[in-house]
Enzyme design. Structure first.
Site, short mmCIF file in Angstrom:
data_model
loop_
_atom_site.label_atom_id
_atom_site.label_comp_id
_atom_site.label_asym_id
_atom_site.label_seq_id
_atom_site.Cartn_x
_atom_site.Cartn_y
_atom_site.Cartn_z
N TRP A 198 89.11 46.15 -22.34
CA TRP A 198 88.49 46.65 -21.13
C TRP A 198 89.56 46.81 -20.04
O TRP A 198 90.40 45.93 -19.85
CB TRP A 198 87.40 45.66 -20.65
N ASP A 366 74.93 53.28 -11.24
CA ASP A 366 74.00 52.21 -11.61
C ASP A 366 73.17 51.74 -10.41
O ASP A 366 73.63 51.78 -9.27
CB ASP A 366 74.86 51.04 -12.12
N ASP A 477 76.42 55.68 -20.09
CA ASP A 477 77.24 54.46 -20.21
C ASP A 477 76.80 53.61 -21.41
O ASP A 477 75.68 53.75 -21.92
CB ASP A 477 77.09 53.66 -18.90
N MET A 478 77.64 52.70 -21.83
CA MET A 478 77.34 51.78 -22.94
C MET A 478 78.30 50.60 -22.77
O MET A 478 79.48 50.71 -23.05
CB MET A 478 77.61 52.52 -24.25
N CYS A 522 80.73 57.31 -21.19
CA CYS A 522 81.44 56.17 -20.62
C CYS A 522 81.03 54.97 -21.44
O CYS A 522 79.91 54.89 -21.95
CB CYS A 522 80.98 56.02 -19.17
N ASP A 544 87.66 51.77 -16.53
CA ASP A 544 87.19 51.17 -15.28
C ASP A 544 88.37 50.84 -14.38
O ASP A 544 88.19 50.57 -13.19
CB ASP A 544 86.39 49.89 -15.57
C1 GLA Z 1 80.40 50.39 -16.30
C2 GLA Z 1 81.08 51.72 -15.98
C3 GLA Z 1 81.30 51.81 -14.49
C4 GLA Z 1 79.97 51.71 -13.77
C5 GLA Z 1 79.27 50.42 -14.18
C6 GLA Z 1 77.87 50.37 -13.63
O1 GLA Z 1 81.24 49.32 -16.04
O2 GLA Z 1 82.27 51.83 -16.68
O3 GLA Z 1 81.95 53.02 -14.16
O4 GLA Z 1 79.19 52.83 -14.10
O5 GLA Z 1 79.19 50.29 -15.58
O6 GLA Z 1 77.23 49.23 -14.00
#
Ligand code: GLA
Length: 774
Positions: A198, A366, A477-478, A522, A544
């Site tokens: 990460w 989010d 996202d995941m 993402c 991120d």
């Molecule tokens: C992940 C994504 C971020 C953001 C958060 C939201 O970490 O990579 O860019 O969207 O989720 O919870």
């Protein structure tokens, strides 16, 4: 182009050639893969082929009639098990006759135009592609193996995949079924992979190939931030700009596996496909298993050459037609400035600022649904959070559109929080093993995409929000790895693959009827950055981590495999959330511009000067967007360990980014080289004007300003908000040949000479240089 002769198959792209042939015993022998060889004759093939004129000790002869025919010593296109080839086989199959022995022999072949679709899996597309289909049959059972080769005429990429079919009455069971393998003689190869975690995805690692086997694998359920599926094999002398480099990548988003094995006879075997980790696939009579596609390339122009082949292939054969070469919008994302703390009013304020700075799309990240006020609750629910959006989402989206911004929205569809309405009503939708404690990741469980009801639930909810709000962008996202992988809808051993098939089905159902929606995939950043996702989503949130110095490694690593048009790259606040590193606003932009630009910093507290700088950055990016997103991207070799140089070239102009990681005192001059120019034509090179913020100089400002200011006083703070210095602007004029050799840039500051001709980079400083023909 595909040429077939009596026993050979020649695959030609403009700059590469691939040759294989059928041996007298029906095995497929690999003859050559490398830079283009035109007009191939049977004599060429004979000369190129690996020789077998003597029998080696302790080998097993395939037949007593030819003791030199030992499968262990032949470069092959596919190898079974138990017939004398002791290298790693791409397939381990419990055969219908009860053993593990397999021996696939040529049966038939055909060629055709275009690509062949794979049931349930994405593939590369291309009208002027050609395919070759070779069918082999096991000597003792009714198991058929089809190898498919697709030649992409425009991109110097050939893809391979395999289909296995059981026509026998007893069932077979696949324990490992990769997509391809090929053998070639070792050329002092090095292996390059892209590993991380990460926020530190895709760092490049290169090591020499040694006897034994090297494996690059993911077991997390996704292609993963730990080991990207792409692998390079190159001569040890290869650099970014020279030497022979082979690249392999998998069109798949789940667990992957590639191996490189150097055997005792100096042959290298490369194989790639779905990971055999906890994989077991029953194959009953009449059933087929189709493997995902592997993209292969080779170049004698170093890593850049191989990368550029992949970039062309992705931009023209992987990305959806609707988004090919289409300018991607400059977006503003609400995540880093707001996290979960926002409402319609506060977002509209940000949106107004974003619009005034030139941004084109507002992404609601989010926190807009259910009880999602932290990452403890709400995932799985789609009710709009009425405290944040009392009137729902549509009026908010309409307000954005009225301002001239497009509306984009974030979903994390594959997940559920135990604290959610969905989990309370349908706990059986989550991936859990009833006999075991469930392991959480970011307080959430994975939804069981093997269950058709879960797939319907996701499709229904997302499509109704998209259709209601008129969103033109989705961030999908995941955010966790999979554990306790078990589903009543997928026999053990099929779970991981069926999960990915379920994901692809959902993406297809949502986005195929809505091709105007730009999908940005993402997974906590680049945890699922692969060719499979790129078949649906033209761009992926790269990481991120938005610290530009970290991004040099992340974007630089990924650029080996994927073009800038696929990499979401945002300017965020400094000090950075992930590193606490303080970097100049100019460098944040200069790095992000080599990708799909976005902003994710808090616009509320910007100074007048910062606002002006950002508006100019956005305008500059828009003016050069086609070059940044679709130009030919190169990583230039630098003799210095504190410099990184990237270049994009659109056929007319080049833009180079020169990035300094750590400053060195009294450093030797920096040399800036440009590739691809016509040697005799003349070019003008000039720096993109950028601002130096006074505050950065602390007590040193007394050397620049006529007055002596207290470095931590109010006046300096105020001056910093209202004024900025112009960074050194350099202009040069030179021929293409001179630029290829390199121009010596102005000196950097070394304790004296604060003036407009001195480059004031310091740690993390950088400049963009634009070179255009005169
Ligand atoms: C992940 C994504 C971020 C953001 C958060 C939201 O970490 O990579 O860019 O969207 O989720 O919870």
């Amino acid at each position: 182009m595909i040429i077939t002769t009596d026993n050979a198959f020649i695959l030609q792209t403009p700059a590469t050639t691939y040759i294989l042939r059928r041996t007298n015993h029906g095995h497929l022998e690999h003859i050559y893969y490398g830079p283009s060889i035109p007009d191939i004759t049977p004599q060429d093939i004979e000369s190129l082929a690996h020789k077998r004129t003597a029998q080696a000790g302790t080998t097993v002869a395939y037949t007593q009639e030819d003791l030199t025919y030992s499968l262990d010593r032949i470069p092959l296109e596919w190898s079974g098990i138990g017939k004398g080839d002791y290298r790693f086989s791409p397939a381990e199959i419990c055969m219908p006759d009860g053993g593990y022995i397999s021996d696939f022999i040529y049966k038939s072949h055909n060629t055709g135009d275009g690509t062949l679709p794979i049931k349930g899996l994405p593939t590369a597309k291309g009208h002027n592609a050609k395919h070759l289909k070779i069918t082999l049959k096991d000597t003792s059972t009714e198991l058929y193996l089809t190898l498919i080769y697709t030649v992409f005429q425009n991109s110097n990429v050939i893809t391979r995949r395999a289909i296995i079919e059981n026509r026998d009455t007893p069932p077979a069971k696949l324990r490992r079924m990769l997509s391809m393998m090929l053998d070639m003689p070792n050329q002092d190869f090095h292996i390059t992979t892209f590993a991380g975690d990460w926020a530190k995805e895709a760092h490049r690692n290169t090591r020499p190939l040694q006897p034994g086997m090297f494996v690059n694998e993911s077991r997390t359920g996704a292609s993963s931030n730990k080991h990207n599926p792409g692998v390079f094999i190159a001569e040890s002398i290869a650099t970014q700009e020279s030497g022979q480099v082979y690249g392999f990548n998998l069109v798949y988003s789940g667990n992957h596996f590639s191996f490189v094995e150097l055997n005792s006879h100096g042959l290298v075997r490369i194989g790639m496909g779905i990971s055999p980790h906890c994989f077991e696939w029953p194959l009953n009579q009449g059933e087929k298993f189709e493997t995902p596609e592997v993209a292969m390339t080779v170049s004698d122009q170093g890593y850049n050459g191989a990368s550029q082949n992949f970039h062309d292939f992705i931009n023209t054969n992987i990305i959806l037609k609707e988004w090919q070469a289409k300018p991607r919008p400059v977006l503003y994302n609400s995540w880093e400035p707001c996290f979960f703390n926002f409402n319609e009013g506060s977002l509209l304020k940000l949106a107004r600022q974003a619009k005034s700075l030139g941004m084109e799309l507002f992404v609601l990240d989010d926190g807009w649904f259910g009880a999602r006020n932290s990452d403890n609750a709400g995932l799985g629910d789609y009710e709009i959070n009425r405290k944040k959006f009392p009137r729902g989402l549509k009026p908010f989206a309409d307000r954005l559109r009225a301002m001239g911004l497009e509306f984009g929205i974030w979903f994390e569809p594959e997940m559920v929080n135990p604290d959610s309405e969905l989990y309370r009503t349908h706990p059986e939708y989550a991936v859990e093993m009833p006999s075991r404690h469930s392991t959480m990741g970011r307080n959430q469980l994975v939804l069981d995409l093997c269950n058709p009801k879960v797939r319907d639930y996701i499709v229904d909810n997302i499509t109704s929000i998209l259709d209601e709000t008129g969103a033109t962008y989705v961030k999908w996202d995941m955010n966790r790895h999979i554990s306790e992988f078990y589903s009543p809808h997928a026999p053990a051993g099929t779970f991981f693959h069926k999960y990915i098939l379920g994901l692809y089905e959902i993406l297809e159902r949502i986005f195929h009827p809505r091709p105007h929606i730009l999908l940005e995939s993402c997974s906590s950043g680049g945890n699922r950055f692969d060719l499979g996702m790129l078949c649906f989503s033209p761009q992926i949130w790269t990481s991120d981590c938005t610290d530009p110095i970290e991004r040099l490694n992340i974007q630089g690593g990924l650029s080996h495999l994927y073009p800038p048009s696929t990499m979401g790259a945002h300017v965020s606040d400094a000090p950075h959330q992930q590193t606490l590193r303080d970097t100049p606003l100019s460098t944040r932009f200069n790095v992000a511009s080599f990708g799909v630009l976005g902003y994710e910093l808090d616009l509320r507290h910007l100074s007048k000067m910062e606002r002006r700088e950002i508006a100019e950055q956005v305008a500059f990016y828009k003016a050069h967007r086609q070059a940044f997103q679709y130009g030919t991207f190169s990583r230039l070799e630098s003799p210095k360990d504190n410099k990184v140089t990237w270049q994009v070239w659109d056929g007319k102009k080049a833009i180079s980014g020169l990035f300094q990681t750590m400053a060195k005192v009294s450093e030797n001059p920096d040399i800036l080289r440009f590739k691809s120019f016509h040697p005799k034509k003349r070019y003008r090179v000039s720096t993109r004007p950028q601002r130096l913020f006074i505050k950065r100089f602390g007590g040193l400002v007394k050397h620049i300003l006529p007055v002596n200011l207290n470095p931590s006083g109010i006046i300096l703070n105020l001056a910093n908000r209202l004024h900025a210095l112009t960074d050194c602007v350099e202009t040069y004029e030179a021929s293409g040949a001179a630029l290829a050799h390199g121009i010596a840039l102005s000196n950097q500051f070394m304790g004296s000479h604060y003036n407009e001709n001195t480059r004031l980079l310091g740690d993390y400083g950088s400049n963009l240089y634009v070179a255009t023909s005169i």
